[in-house]
Scaffold this motif. Sequence first.
Motif, short mmCIF file in Angstrom:
data_model
loop_
_atom_site.label_atom_id
_atom_site.label_comp_id
_atom_site.label_asym_id
_atom_site.label_seq_id
_atom_site.Cartn_x
_atom_site.Cartn_y
_atom_site.Cartn_z
N UNK A 1 0.82 -1.20 0.00
CA UNK A 1 0.00 0.00 0.00
C UNK A 1 0.86 1.25 0.00
N UNK A 2 1.91 1.27 0.84
CA UNK A 2 2.82 2.42 0.85
C UNK A 2 3.51 2.59 -0.51
N UNK A 3 3.88 1.49 -1.13
CA UNK A 3 4.52 1.56 -2.45
C UNK A 3 3.58 2.16 -3.48
N UNK A 4 2.31 1.71 -3.45
CA UNK A 4 1.34 2.25 -4.40
C UNK A 4 1.08 3.74 -4.16
N UNK A 5 1.07 4.14 -2.89
CA UNK A 5 0.88 5.56 -2.59
C UNK A 5 2.01 6.41 -3.15
N UNK A 6 3.23 5.90 -3.03
CA UNK A 6 4.38 6.63 -3.58
C UNK A 6 4.30 6.75 -5.11
N UNK A 7 3.85 5.64 -5.75
CA UNK A 7 3.71 5.67 -7.20
C UNK A 7 2.65 6.69 -7.64
N UNK A 8 1.53 6.74 -6.88
CA UNK A 8 0.47 7.70 -7.21
C UNK A 8 0.96 9.14 -7.05
N UNK A 9 1.75 9.38 -5.99
CA UNK A 9 2.29 10.72 -5.78
C UNK A 9 3.23 11.12 -6.93
N UNK A 10 4.03 10.14 -7.38
CA UNK A 10 4.93 10.42 -8.51
C UNK A 10 4.14 10.72 -9.78
N UNK A 11 3.04 9.96 -10.00
CA UNK A 11 2.20 10.22 -11.17
C UNK A 11 1.56 11.60 -11.10
N UNK A 12 1.13 12.01 -9.91
CA UNK A 12 0.53 13.34 -9.76
C UNK A 12 1.54 14.43 -10.09
N UNK A 13 2.79 14.27 -9.60
CA UNK A 13 3.82 15.26 -9.93
C UNK A 13 4.12 15.30 -11.43
#
Length: 653
Positions: free
Chosen positions: A342-354
Amino acid sequence: MLLLSDLAYEFTHTDPLATISYGKQALQLAQRLGFRRGEGWALVRLGSGFREAGNYPAALQLGLRGLRVAEELRDPFLLGRALNALGYLHWEQGNSRPALAYFFRAKTVAEKSQNVKLLTRVMGNIGNVYYQLHRLDSALVYLQQGYALDVREHDLTSEVGDVAMLGNVYAALGQSRVAQAYFRRGIRRAQSGHITFALCRAYMGQARLFARQGGRRADSAFYCAQRALAAGQQGRYPKGVLQASQFLAAAHAARRDSAAAFRYLTLASATRESLFGLTKMAQVQALVLNELMREDALADQQRLGAAQRRQQALLAVVLAAVPFLLLLWRNNRLKQHANQQLHTWNRKLAAQRDALRTALADLKTAQDQLLRHEKMAFLGELTAGIAHELQNPLNFVANFASVSAELTAELQAEVGRPVLNRKALAALATDVQLNQEKIRQHGQRASSIVKTMLEHSRNGPAPRLPTDLNALVEESLMLAYQNLCSTDHAFRAFLHTRLDVKLGPVPVVAQDLSRVLLNLCANALYAVRQQALSVAAVGGPAGYEPTVMVSTRRAASGHAVEIRVRDNGTGIPKKLQAKIFQPFFTTKPPGEGTGLGLSLSYDIVTETHGGTLTVTSEESQFTEFTICLPSEVIGIESLHSQPLQEDKAIYFY
């Protein structure tokens, strides 16, 4: 509340502002009553109203809220409508892939719940997306199925929309008559039901079809585009207003009506900004990103919920028996692993948003650069056109001035001799006077070109007056030949004319048509010169004679005149013949051609005179351009007793 929601639905495609008003009232009443299902319907209807009004961020936000309510209640009818509305919204914005995903989800829901009314709308909408993706076969299949359902279910709104899109598909497939039949049916049916969005689409389809056909259909294209604009403005359909104003701006620019083109371009820019402004598109992207994050978070919650249920089951087993404590420990390990994922997916989503934010900034920069490039391209095209028109008369002025300088030098040398030869002096003075007269004539011709352009920009094209075409053809051929010989003194060609003395006066704009003839003759002489150089370079047959033949004749019907310019030069490859009338296309080396001569000639023949300009050619064999001008017979009775003028051939040494 349901009555207000139905009223909002009925006004969706005819009066979006009324839809928004009734939708707001329905939403407020549903929230006051605590009527969750009614709130979902109100959100979907209200989102459709904002979509038709061009407020895409508000429409997307309301549509997603309606979808959440439908998913929460598990209401198939509400869920299908919410998915269809979101798909339509993405299609309107040009986002084909997400639109197709929403529509196929809506199709599945409609088929499972046997909701035929929803399926009627969805099938046509899927066809619309496939047309947007240029997958015409798939678009035709779904649109035909949707149209059949429209007729069976008496859904007039869906019917007129599908009919207009079927016309677009058949037009893209090259079946103009079938497309025209669908457009006419769409216009008739949309007018009967006052459905302005479909009326706008049908008229725009007709405008594009007439524009592709060209020639006399250009006026019909203008008329249909103006009707489309009026329908879009009447129904407050901004996407239709944008397409119609862009079409009219381009059409007026092609006619060099800069004032009208600027007016429509201003309307198109304002409409595009209201629909696809950077702020609005950023809001849409943010909403889409939030929806993706919500869906991922929901999936994560489901996974965590499943893990928690497994943990509770293991705890129950542990309470029942101690040996199962090992299973509990293993379950804890699974939970930790799930949290790490879950933490990994959250980091990926944050990177996609940036990354999306960076992409939006890059998009704004690219849009600014594109706008500057478009302005410079338009200015360059205008400047190149004026330069091309003035090039021929200025070349003649320069050539005759050079000859006058040589004659003046000879005159000075003759005056300096001890014994004056008055006859030689008189001959040289006469030649100088003739050259000065030529310089004056071509200077006036350049001035006339500038004057004609100014008058055309203010008052439109000049009137057509009866003109002796034979004299115009001979003059143009001789001028083109003299111009080429002034730059290549060794060049010689065989000029052949076949002129119909029964032609009579023909109503044309002589100044404009002389430009066309001079350009075609110059191109023919250039081609035979290149062929002669090529034959000499490879040691070809010594019997090659550069030949240019110009002929005139009246068609058998007596209502048209043909002018043919034929040469035995290099010819034009078949793969290039379809491009030669395009602006800035040229096969000449850099510095020898602008690529505007044939483009301007085509415009003068087709638009100014209502005629045709065609070409036939075989590579290394010949090229023949044919001008066909509409013309009634003028005074032909008095010419029946005269014989046809015999062929006239001139060989220059």
